[in-house]
Motif scaffolding. Structure first.
Motif, PDB file in Angstrom:
ATOM      1  N   LEU A  37       1.109  -1.156   0.156  1.00  8.86           N
ATOM      2  CA  LEU A  37      -0.046  -0.229   0.042  1.00  8.86           C
ATOM      3  C   LEU A  37       0.907   1.145  -0.225  1.00  8.86           C
ATOM      4  O   LEU A  37       0.607   2.440  -0.113  1.00  8.86           O
ATOM      5  CB  LEU A  37      -1.285   0.068   1.393  1.00  8.86           C
ATOM      6  CG  LEU A  37      -2.098  -1.519   0.954  1.00  8.86           C
ATOM      7  CD1 LEU A  37      -2.868  -0.789   2.515  1.00  8.86           C
ATOM      8  CD2 LEU A  37      -2.938  -1.105  -0.169  1.00  8.86           C
ATOM      9  N   MET A  38       2.271   1.400   0.840  1.00  8.98           N
ATOM     10  CA  MET A  38       2.585   2.392   0.702  1.00  8.98           C
ATOM     11  C   MET A  38       3.405   2.235  -0.794  1.00  8.98           C
ATOM     12  O   MET A  38       3.614   3.753  -1.214  1.00  8.98           O
ATOM     13  CB  MET A  38       4.102   1.787   1.529  1.00  8.98           C
ATOM     14  CG  MET A  38       4.054   2.155   2.783  1.00  8.98           C
ATOM     15  SD  MET A  38       4.796   1.930   3.985  1.00  8.98           S
ATOM     16  CE  MET A  38       6.895   2.736   3.442  1.00  8.98           C
ATOM     17  N   LYS A  39       3.554   1.615  -1.618  1.00  8.36           N
ATOM     18  CA  LYS A  39       4.567   1.741  -3.192  1.00  8.36           C
ATOM     19  C   LYS A  39       3.169   2.830  -3.564  1.00  8.36           C
ATOM     20  O   LYS A  39       3.906   3.404  -4.834  1.00  8.36           O
ATOM     21  CB  LYS A  39       4.431   0.204  -3.647  1.00  8.36           C
ATOM     22  CG  LYS A  39       5.773  -0.403  -3.347  1.00  8.36           C
ATOM     23  CD  LYS A  39       5.662  -1.503  -3.721  1.00  8.36           C
ATOM     24  CE  LYS A  39       6.740  -2.435  -3.123  1.00  8.36           C
ATOM     25  NZ  LYS A  39       6.554  -3.851  -3.492  1.00  8.36           N
ATOM     26  N   THR A  40       1.728   2.207  -3.462  1.00  6.85           N
ATOM     27  CA  THR A  40       0.801   3.073  -4.163  1.00  6.85           C
ATOM     28  C   THR A  40       0.901   3.889  -3.804  1.00  6.85           C
ATOM     29  O   THR A  40       0.026   4.887  -4.366  1.00  6.85           O
ATOM     30  CB  THR A  40      -1.084   2.199  -4.260  1.00  6.85           C
ATOM     31  OG1 THR A  40      -1.416   1.514  -2.708  1.00  6.85           O
ATOM     32  CG2 THR A  40       0.043   0.477  -5.266  1.00  6.85           C
ATOM     33  N   GLY A  41       1.409   4.358  -2.515  1.00  4.02           N
ATOM     34  CA  GLY A  41       0.709   5.784  -2.083  1.00  4.02           C
ATOM     35  C   GLY A  41      -0.810   5.888  -1.164  1.00  4.02           C
ATOM     36  O   GLY A  41      -0.744   6.949  -0.692  1.00  4.02           O
ATOM     37  N   VAL A  42      -1.203   4.791  -1.132  1.00  2.97           N
ATOM     38  CA  VAL A  42      -2.795   4.633  -0.178  1.00  2.97           C
ATOM     39  C   VAL A  42      -1.845   4.244   1.220  1.00  2.97           C
ATOM     40  O   VAL A  42      -2.363   5.462   1.666  1.00  2.97           O
ATOM     41  CB  VAL A  42      -3.306   3.004  -0.788  1.00  2.97           C
ATOM     42  CG1 VAL A  42      -4.168   3.326   0.572  1.00  2.97           C
ATOM     43  CG2 VAL A  42      -3.857   3.002  -1.948  1.00  2.97           C
ATOM     44  N   GLU A  43      -0.502   4.596   1.440  1.00  5.20           N
ATOM     45  CA  GLU A  43      -0.199   4.568   3.186  1.00  5.20           C
ATOM     46  C   GLU A  43       0.841   5.409   3.134  1.00  5.20           C
ATOM     47  O   GLU A  43       1.724   5.508   2.055  1.00  5.20           O
ATOM     48  CB  GLU A  43      -0.325   3.245   3.624  1.00  5.20           C
ATOM     49  CG  GLU A  43      -1.383   1.959   3.828  1.00  5.20           C
ATOM     50  CD  GLU A  43      -1.790   2.249   5.412  1.00  5.20           C
ATOM     51  OE1 GLU A  43      -1.593   3.269   6.137  1.00  5.20           O
ATOM     52  OE2 GLU A  43      -2.559   1.027   5.583  1.00  5.20           O
ATOM     53  N   ARG A  44       1.099   6.570   3.312  1.00  6.24           N
ATOM     54  CA  ARG A  44       2.001   6.615   3.981  1.00  6.24           C
ATOM     55  C   ARG A  44       2.905   7.079   5.121  1.00  6.24           C
ATOM     56  O   ARG A  44       2.886   8.143   5.801  1.00  6.24           O
ATOM     57  CB  ARG A  44       1.793   8.772   3.185  1.00  6.24           C
ATOM     58  CG  ARG A  44       1.452   8.489   1.577  1.00  6.24           C
ATOM     59  CD  ARG A  44       0.511   9.508   1.822  1.00  6.24           C
ATOM     60  NE  ARG A  44       0.357   9.862  -0.082  1.00  6.24           N
ATOM     61  CZ  ARG A  44       0.490  10.102  -1.250  1.00  6.24           C
ATOM     62  NH1 ARG A  44       1.575  11.800  -0.428  1.00  6.24           N
ATOM     63  NH2 ARG A  44       0.466  10.478  -2.597  1.00  6.24           N
ATOM     64  N   PRO A  45       3.152   6.265   5.409  1.00  9.30           N
ATOM     65  CA  PRO A  45       3.929   6.820   6.726  1.00  9.30           C
ATOM     66  C   PRO A  45       5.110   6.972   7.141  1.00  9.30           C
ATOM     67  O   PRO A  45       5.582   7.036   6.128  1.00  9.30           O
ATOM     68  CB  PRO A  45       3.953   5.123   7.707  1.00  9.30           C
ATOM     69  CG  PRO A  45       3.990   4.137   6.213  1.00  9.30           C
ATOM     70  CD  PRO A  45       3.569   5.199   4.799  1.00  9.30           C
ATOM     71  N   ALA A  46       5.460   8.108   8.064  1.00 14.62           N
ATOM     72  CA  ALA A  46       6.523   8.389   7.912  1.00 14.62           C
ATOM     73  C   ALA A  46       7.855   7.725   9.278  1.00 14.62           C
ATOM     74  O   ALA A  46       8.602   7.836   8.050  1.00 14.62           O
ATOM     75  CB  ALA A  46       6.860   9.998   8.766  1.00 14.62           C
ATOM     76  N   LEU A  47       7.739   6.559   8.883  1.00 14.56           N
ATOM     77  CA  LEU A  47       8.030   5.851  10.492  1.00 14.56           C
ATOM     78  C   LEU A  47       7.158   4.256  10.559  1.00 14.56           C
ATOM     79  O   LEU A  47       6.700   4.061  10.826  1.00 14.56           O
ATOM     80  CB  LEU A  47       8.999   6.982  11.521  1.00 14.56           C
ATOM     81  CG  LEU A  47       9.461   5.969  12.617  1.00 14.56           C
ATOM     82  CD1 LEU A  47      10.598   5.584  11.638  1.00 14.56           C
ATOM     83  CD2 LEU A  47       9.466   5.994  13.053  1.00 14.56           C
ATOM     84  N   LEU A  48       8.275   3.765  10.423  1.00 14.22           N
ATOM     85  CA  LEU A  48       8.287   2.344  10.822  1.00 14.22           C
ATOM     86  C   LEU A  48       8.696   1.508  11.259  1.00 14.22           C
ATOM     87  O   LEU A  48      10.203   1.600  11.290  1.00 14.22           O
ATOM     88  CB  LEU A  48       7.895   1.337   8.838  1.00 14.22           C
ATOM     89  CG  LEU A  48       7.593   1.579   7.847  1.00 14.22           C
ATOM     90  CD1 LEU A  48       8.159   0.354   5.932  1.00 14.22           C
ATOM     91  CD2 LEU A  48       6.010   1.487   7.548  1.00 14.22           C
TER      92      LEU A  48
END
Ligand SMILES: Cc1cc2nc3c(=O)[nH]c(=O)nc-3n(C[C@H](O)[C@H](O)[C@H](O)COP(=O)(O)OP(=O)(O)OC[C@H]3O[C@@H](n4cnc5c(N)ncnc54)[C@H](O)[C@@H]3O)c2cc1C
Ligand code: SF4
Length: 333
Positions: A37-48
């Motif tokens: 989901l981060m790859k498609t921009g649906v999720e955009r966390p600043a820190l994992l």
């Protein structure tokens, strides 16, 4: 993919403190859903905050005869565990029916519970979607919805929860344990996922900043005779279009106890309590199984392209309960 920070937590308190310090931080289990989901921009966390090193990777028999399953146990280890296979076989089967061997080696129990819906509009940032952007609309209702919900949905969202594991956990009354900066807490799975209503973006009752630490499965002797049956559009490596976890205790042709949970029909695993009540104390016959399924599915609200799920679930209930009845009769001979 946007830039993000990465920290590997070594203890639960440290992970919770990191999470509390930055509202844009997210926990990373196996990453099999979040990173996609981060790859498609649906999720955009600043820190994992990677939870892999936390001491939450054990499966233990509890003093009361149930099980405790740590949040970082992988799907593969859960399905292979001898106590899970003996005490809750439907749970092992549900987990094995999901994804591929490689994904199950990475995916964790905590991440599986919190994986997001596979609704194609949700995963496409260019589409409107009330779950992703509250108030933007639900194109699935007038568009592609053949795999969407028939129970408990609303005019704001008709997506289904994709987890197979969760369906078996619902049948066995699992309780989710978590930790926050304010201390530990527990939520029965039946209260874990919130009703869709007008707020499909609010998916669980977990407090913000919570780390799932594990699951408690209460003892359930009926679960020893249980199975998971999944229907999907191709033979492997696909999400369910309908599924059923069932456990049955039959004596002299009468149902003493039954557990039923449906998958891929609602925004959460659907415990079929109406059907369970209809069956308990009555005959273990195909007619009774069908009538109980009909009673549960009377609440279904179908869309133009997903009405087939009513028949599919009814047939699953009859087939699986008939199989479990035969299994019990064979064991008694
Ligand atoms: C191609 C493909 C096919 C699949 N098929 C199926 C299938 O048929 N059936 C099925 O059930 N699943 C299927 N899956 C989904 C897969 O099971 C999930 O991606 C997986 O279970 C998620 O676990 P994870 O540990 O990788 O979670 P992650 O991706 O790491 O995290 C998912 C979410 O959980 C949160 N999280 C993780 N751990 C914790 C924790 N301890 N406490 C609080 N929050 C946490 C993360 O912040 C994130 O929001 C499939 C996935 C793929 C990619
Ligand atoms: S069904 Fe839910 S997830 Fe899918 S587009 Fe509608 S609001 Fe979004």
């Amino acid at each position: 993919m946007r830039e993000f920070g990465y920290r590997r937590a070594s203890d639960v308190q440290g992970a919770v403190a990191l999470l509390a310090a930055d509202p844009r931080a997210r926990l990373l289990g196996g990453g099999t859903n979040l990173v996609d989901l981060m790859k498609t921009g649906v999720e955009r966390p600043a820190l994992l905050i990677d939870v892999q090193d936390l001491p939450l990777d054990r499966i233990e028999v509890t003093p009361d005869g149930g099980l405790h399953i740590g949040a970082t146990v992988t799907n593969s280890d859960l399905a292979a565990d001898p106590e899970v296979r003996r005490r809750y076989p439907a749970l092992a089967q549900a987990v094995l029916s999901g994804a591929s061997g490689q994904l199950r080696n990475m995916a964790t129990v905590g991440g599986n519970l919190l994986q997001r819906t596979r609704c194609g509009y949700f995963t496409d940032p260019a589409a409107a979607c009330n779950k992703r952007v509250p108030g933007s609309g639900c194109p699935a209702i007038g568009g592609e919805h053949h795999n969407h919900a028939i129970l408990g949905a609303s005019a704001h969202c008709v997506a289904v929860h994709p987890s197979d594991m969760g369906v078996a956990l619902a049948a066995f009354d699992a309780v989710v344990g978590y930790e926050t900066a304010d201390g530990p807490g527990e939520l029965p799975l039946a209260e874990f996922y919130l009703p869709v209503g007008r707020t499909p973006h609010l998916e669980t009752a977990l407090p913000s900043g919570a780390l799932i630490t594990g699951l408690r499965l209460p003892p359930a002797p009926v679960a020893a005779v249980s199975r998971y049956r999944k229907v999907r559009e191709r033979a492997s490596f696909a999400f369910a279009i309908g599924s059923l976890a069932a456990a049955l205790d039959v004596h002299d042709g009468t149902v003493r106890e039954v557990r039923l949970a449906f998958g891929a029909v609602a925004s959460r695993p659907w415990r079929a309590r109406t059907a369970e009540r209809a069956l308990t104390g009555g005959p273990a016959s195909a007619e009774a199984f069908a009538a109980a399924a009909d009673a549960e599915l009377a609440a279904a609200e179908v869309l133009p392209h997903n009405g087939y799920k009513v028949t599919l679930l009814r047939n699953l209930v009859v087939a699986l309960l008939t199989e479990l009845t035969e299994l019990t009769e064979e064991a008694a001979r």
